[in-house]
Scaffold this motif. Structure first.
Motif, PDB file in Angstrom:
ATOM      1  N   GLY A 106     -19.237  20.218 -58.986  1.00  9.42           N
ATOM      2  CA  GLY A 106     -19.452  20.088 -57.548  1.00  9.42           C
ATOM      3  C   GLY A 106     -20.228  18.835 -57.211  1.00  9.42           C
ATOM      4  N   SER A 107     -20.988  18.906 -56.127  1.00 10.95           N
ATOM      5  CA  SER A 107     -21.728  17.744 -55.651  1.00 10.95           C
ATOM      6  C   SER A 107     -22.978  18.212 -54.922  1.00 10.95           C
ATOM      7  N   PHE A 108     -23.962  17.318 -54.882  1.00  6.93           N
ATOM      8  CA  PHE A 108     -25.243  17.628 -54.233  1.00  6.93           C
ATOM      9  C   PHE A 108     -25.669  16.416 -53.430  1.00  6.93           C
ATOM     10  N   LEU A 109     -26.114  16.676 -52.204  1.00  6.93           N
ATOM     11  CA  LEU A 109     -26.590  15.598 -51.333  1.00  6.93           C
ATOM     12  C   LEU A 109     -27.934  15.997 -50.759  1.00  6.93           C
ATOM     13  N   LEU A 110     -28.898  15.073 -50.834  1.00 10.73           N
ATOM     14  CA  LEU A 110     -30.219  15.286 -50.255  1.00 10.73           C
ATOM     15  C   LEU A 110     -30.549  14.104 -49.354  1.00 10.73           C
ATOM     16  N   TYR A 111     -31.162  14.411 -48.205  1.00 12.24           N
ATOM     17  CA  TYR A 111     -31.654  13.350 -47.326  1.00 12.24           C
ATOM     18  C   TYR A 111     -33.168  13.461 -47.269  1.00 12.24           C
ATOM     19  N   ASP A 112     -33.837  12.438 -47.796  1.00 13.92           N
ATOM     20  CA  ASP A 112     -35.287  12.337 -47.766  1.00 13.92           C
ATOM     21  C   ASP A 112     -35.666  11.713 -46.429  1.00 13.92           C
ATOM     22  N   ALA A 113     -36.143  12.555 -45.506  1.00  9.83           N
ATOM     23  CA  ALA A 113     -36.389  12.076 -44.139  1.00  9.83           C
ATOM     24  C   ALA A 113     -37.454  10.991 -44.065  1.00  9.83           C
ATOM     25  N   PRO A 114     -38.620  11.154 -44.712  1.00 14.98           N
ATOM     26  CA  PRO A 114     -39.635  10.092 -44.605  1.00 14.98           C
ATOM     27  C   PRO A 114     -39.153   8.747 -45.164  1.00 14.98           C
ATOM     28  N   ALA A 115     -38.408   8.796 -46.262  1.00 13.16           N
ATOM     29  CA  ALA A 115     -37.933   7.556 -46.891  1.00 13.16           C
ATOM     30  C   ALA A 115     -36.643   7.048 -46.264  1.00 13.16           C
ATOM     31  N   ARG A 116     -36.008   7.862 -45.403  1.00 12.48           N
ATOM     32  CA  ARG A 116     -34.711   7.533 -44.829  1.00 12.48           C
ATOM     33  C   ARG A 116     -33.732   7.149 -45.941  1.00 12.48           C
ATOM     34  N   GLN A 117     -33.633   8.044 -46.915  1.00 15.15           N
ATOM     35  CA  GLN A 117     -32.820   7.766 -48.092  1.00 15.15           C
ATOM     36  C   GLN A 117     -32.004   8.992 -48.478  1.00 15.15           C
ATOM     37  N   PHE A 118     -30.705   8.780 -48.726  1.00 11.20           N
ATOM     38  CA  PHE A 118     -29.862   9.811 -49.314  1.00 11.20           C
ATOM     39  C   PHE A 118     -29.952   9.724 -50.834  1.00 11.20           C
ATOM     40  N   VAL A 119     -30.003  10.875 -51.465  1.00 12.48           N
ATOM     41  CA  VAL A 119     -29.866  10.975 -52.918  1.00 12.48           C
ATOM     42  C   VAL A 119     -28.620  11.808 -53.164  1.00 12.48           C
ATOM     43  N   ALA A 120     -27.657  11.248 -53.882  1.00 15.23           N
ATOM     44  CA  ALA A 120     -26.360  11.905 -54.005  1.00 15.23           C
ATOM     45  C   ALA A 120     -25.937  12.038 -55.456  1.00 15.23           C
ATOM     46  N   TYR A 121     -25.430  13.200 -55.777  1.00 14.35           N
ATOM     47  CA  TYR A 121     -24.702  13.434 -57.022  1.00 14.35           C
ATOM     48  C   TYR A 121     -23.236  13.565 -56.630  1.00 14.35           C
ATOM     49  N   ARG A 122     -22.409  12.620 -57.085  1.00 17.17           N
ATOM     50  CA  ARG A 122     -20.996  12.521 -56.741  1.00 17.17           C
ATOM     51  C   ARG A 122     -20.820  12.276 -55.227  1.00 17.17           C
ATOM     52  N   PRO A 123     -21.263  11.129 -54.750  1.00 19.59           N
ATOM     53  CA  PRO A 123     -21.220  10.847 -53.305  1.00 19.59           C
ATOM     54  C   PRO A 123     -19.819  10.889 -52.709  1.00 19.59           C
ATOM     55  N   ASP A 124     -18.791  10.512 -53.470  1.00 21.51           N
ATOM     56  CA  ASP A 124     -17.431  10.573 -52.931  1.00 21.51           C
ATOM     57  C   ASP A 124     -17.059  12.017 -52.602  1.00 21.51           C
ATOM     58  N   ARG A 125     -17.437  12.934 -53.464  1.00 24.03           N
ATOM     59  CA  ARG A 125     -17.148  14.344 -53.190  1.00 24.03           C
ATOM     60  C   ARG A 125     -17.991  14.851 -52.024  1.00 24.03           C
ATOM     61  N   CYS A 126     -19.194  14.304 -51.855  1.00 23.78           N
ATOM     62  CA  CYS A 126     -20.035  14.695 -50.715  1.00 23.78           C
ATOM     63  C   CYS A 126     -19.377  14.347 -49.385  1.00 23.78           C
ATOM     64  N   ARG A 127     -18.430  13.416 -49.406  1.00 25.62           N
ATOM     65  CA  ARG A 127     -17.718  13.028 -48.187  1.00 25.62           C
ATOM     66  C   ARG A 127     -16.423  13.815 -47.999  1.00 25.62           C
ATOM     67  N   LYS A 128     -16.120  14.694 -48.936  1.00 25.24           N
ATOM     68  CA  LYS A 128     -14.904  15.496 -48.862  1.00 25.24           C
ATOM     69  C   LYS A 128     -15.168  16.751 -48.038  1.00 25.24           C
ATOM     70  N   GLY A 129     -14.209  17.134 -47.207  1.00 25.66           N
ATOM     71  CA  GLY A 129     -14.389  18.310 -46.366  1.00 25.66           C
ATOM     72  C   GLY A 129     -13.979  19.600 -47.055  1.00 25.66           C
ATOM     73  N   PHE A 130     -14.737  20.659 -46.795  1.00 22.68           N
ATOM     74  CA  PHE A 130     -14.440  22.000 -47.294  1.00 22.68           C
ATOM     75  C   PHE A 130     -14.620  22.996 -46.145  1.00 22.68           C
ATOM     76  N   LEU A 131     -13.990  24.152 -46.258  1.00 16.65           N
ATOM     77  CA  LEU A 131     -14.253  25.215 -45.296  1.00 16.65           C
ATOM     78  C   LEU A 131     -15.736  25.557 -45.316  1.00 16.65           C
ATOM     79  N   PRO A 132     -16.359  25.736 -44.153  1.00 15.18           N
ATOM     80  CA  PRO A 132     -17.801  26.010 -44.161  1.00 15.18           C
ATOM     81  C   PRO A 132     -18.177  27.395 -44.642  1.00 15.18           C
ATOM     82  N   ALA A 133     -17.211  28.334 -44.638  1.00 11.59           N
ATOM     83  CA  ALA A 133     -17.485  29.727 -45.028  1.00 11.59           C
ATOM     84  C   ALA A 133     -18.721  30.234 -44.272  1.00 11.59           C
ATOM     85  N   SER A 134     -19.593  30.956 -44.951  1.00 12.03           N
ATOM     86  CA  SER A 134     -20.696  31.596 -44.219  1.00 12.03           C
ATOM     87  C   SER A 134     -21.826  30.651 -43.832  1.00 12.03           C
TER      88      SER A 134
END
Length: 278
Positions: free
Chosen positions: A46-74
């Motif tokens: 899978g993939s993991f995305l974090l946004y560090d608000a104070p640093a204004r920085q994204f930390v991404a594991y597999r960023p291309d997959r983070c941009r892929k759409g999925f059903l939101p489910a619950s």
């Protein structure tokens, strides 16, 4: 030339400030991290995305997959509850969902319950009842107001559009929505936003408060199991980070006994590694 000199001098004096302002307006930065071992240990990919608000920085594991759409489910129960409150389909989160008498595989669903509990136990039948109260037109209006993208709502999909069909949302879009909810900046009454935020608390410690909501799109003939954990963590020192995890069983296999729990295990492990959960 004399009349131009004061103007040139003024521009020269203001230039550093203008350049600094331009720098401040630049978008967030992106850092990639490798969390392969954490995912592999749980038998998922899978993939993991974090946004560090104070640093204004994204930390991404597999960023291309983070941009892929999925059903939101619950995870859609977050905007669904907000829309229910905003439209009056829910008076408040203590409104009771009446069990329809159909016995389902999740025992915690087979009873009357307030919508506050229905969100926490992800009671799909309760939110299908709510969807029928809200209706297509109200969804379309409020999804646009909330800037919650990618949902395809029709009369035939009214009570399933977040579980099956064409709706899609990315991890970046999930975080964008959560940032506005956490800041109580959505275009609706703040009391509704606060009520929903309270229901999302997963863990409170002296060091941090963890908010989140899971989702699971169950396996079908056309789709693998796909699951989410989205939310944010507020540190006692005032720092906040937002996250969105999306996972599937490795190699297209059916979900095993670890799958449901893997979402929290992975999220906790990543937040610990990044120094947010300590």
């Amino acid at each position: 030339m004399l009349f131009r000199y004061p103007l040139l001098l003024l521009v020269w004096l203001l230039l550093p400030g203008l350049l600094a302002g331009s720098t401040r307006r630049q978008g967030p930065t992106m850092t990639q991290r490798d969390f392969d071992p954490i995912f592999q240990q749980q038998g998922v990919e899978g993939s993991f995305l974090l946004y560090d608000a104070p640093a204004r920085q994204f930390v991404a594991y597999r960023p291309d997959r983070c941009r892929k759409g999925f059903l939101p489910a619950s995870t859609f129960k977050i905007p669904n509850t907000l829309i229910g409150l905003a439209t009056g389909a829910l008076r408040d989160t203590s409104d009771v969902c009446r069990w329809d008498g159909v016995t389902r595989n999740f025992p915690q669903w087979n009873e009357d319950m307030p919508f506050a509990r229905a969100l926490r136990v992800s009671a799909v039948p309760c939110y299908q009842q709510l969807a029928r109260r809200i209706g297509v037109s109200a969804y379309q209006t409020w999804l646009r107001k909330l800037a919650y993208p990618g949902m395809v709502v029709t009369e035939s999909t009214l009570d399933t559009f977040w579980l099956d069909g064409e709706s899609r949302i990315t991890q970046f879009q999930q975080i964008d929505f959560l940032r506005r909810l956490q800041a109580e900046a959505l275009p609706m009454a703040k009391r509704h936003q606060r009520a929903v935020k309270q229901l999302l608390i997963l863990q409170e410690t002296p060091q941090y408060t963890l908010y989140g909501k899971t989702g699971w799109r169950f396996r079908s003939a056309r789709n693998p199991d796909n699951a989410w954990l989205v939310g944010w963590i507020e540190r006692a020192d005032g720092r906040t980070a937002f996250f969105a995890l999306n996972v599937e069983p490795a190699a297209g296999q059916p979900a095993d006994a670890r799958f449901a729990a893997s979402r929290r295990v992975i999220t906790d492990a990543v937040l610990q590694e990044l120094g947010w959960m300590k």
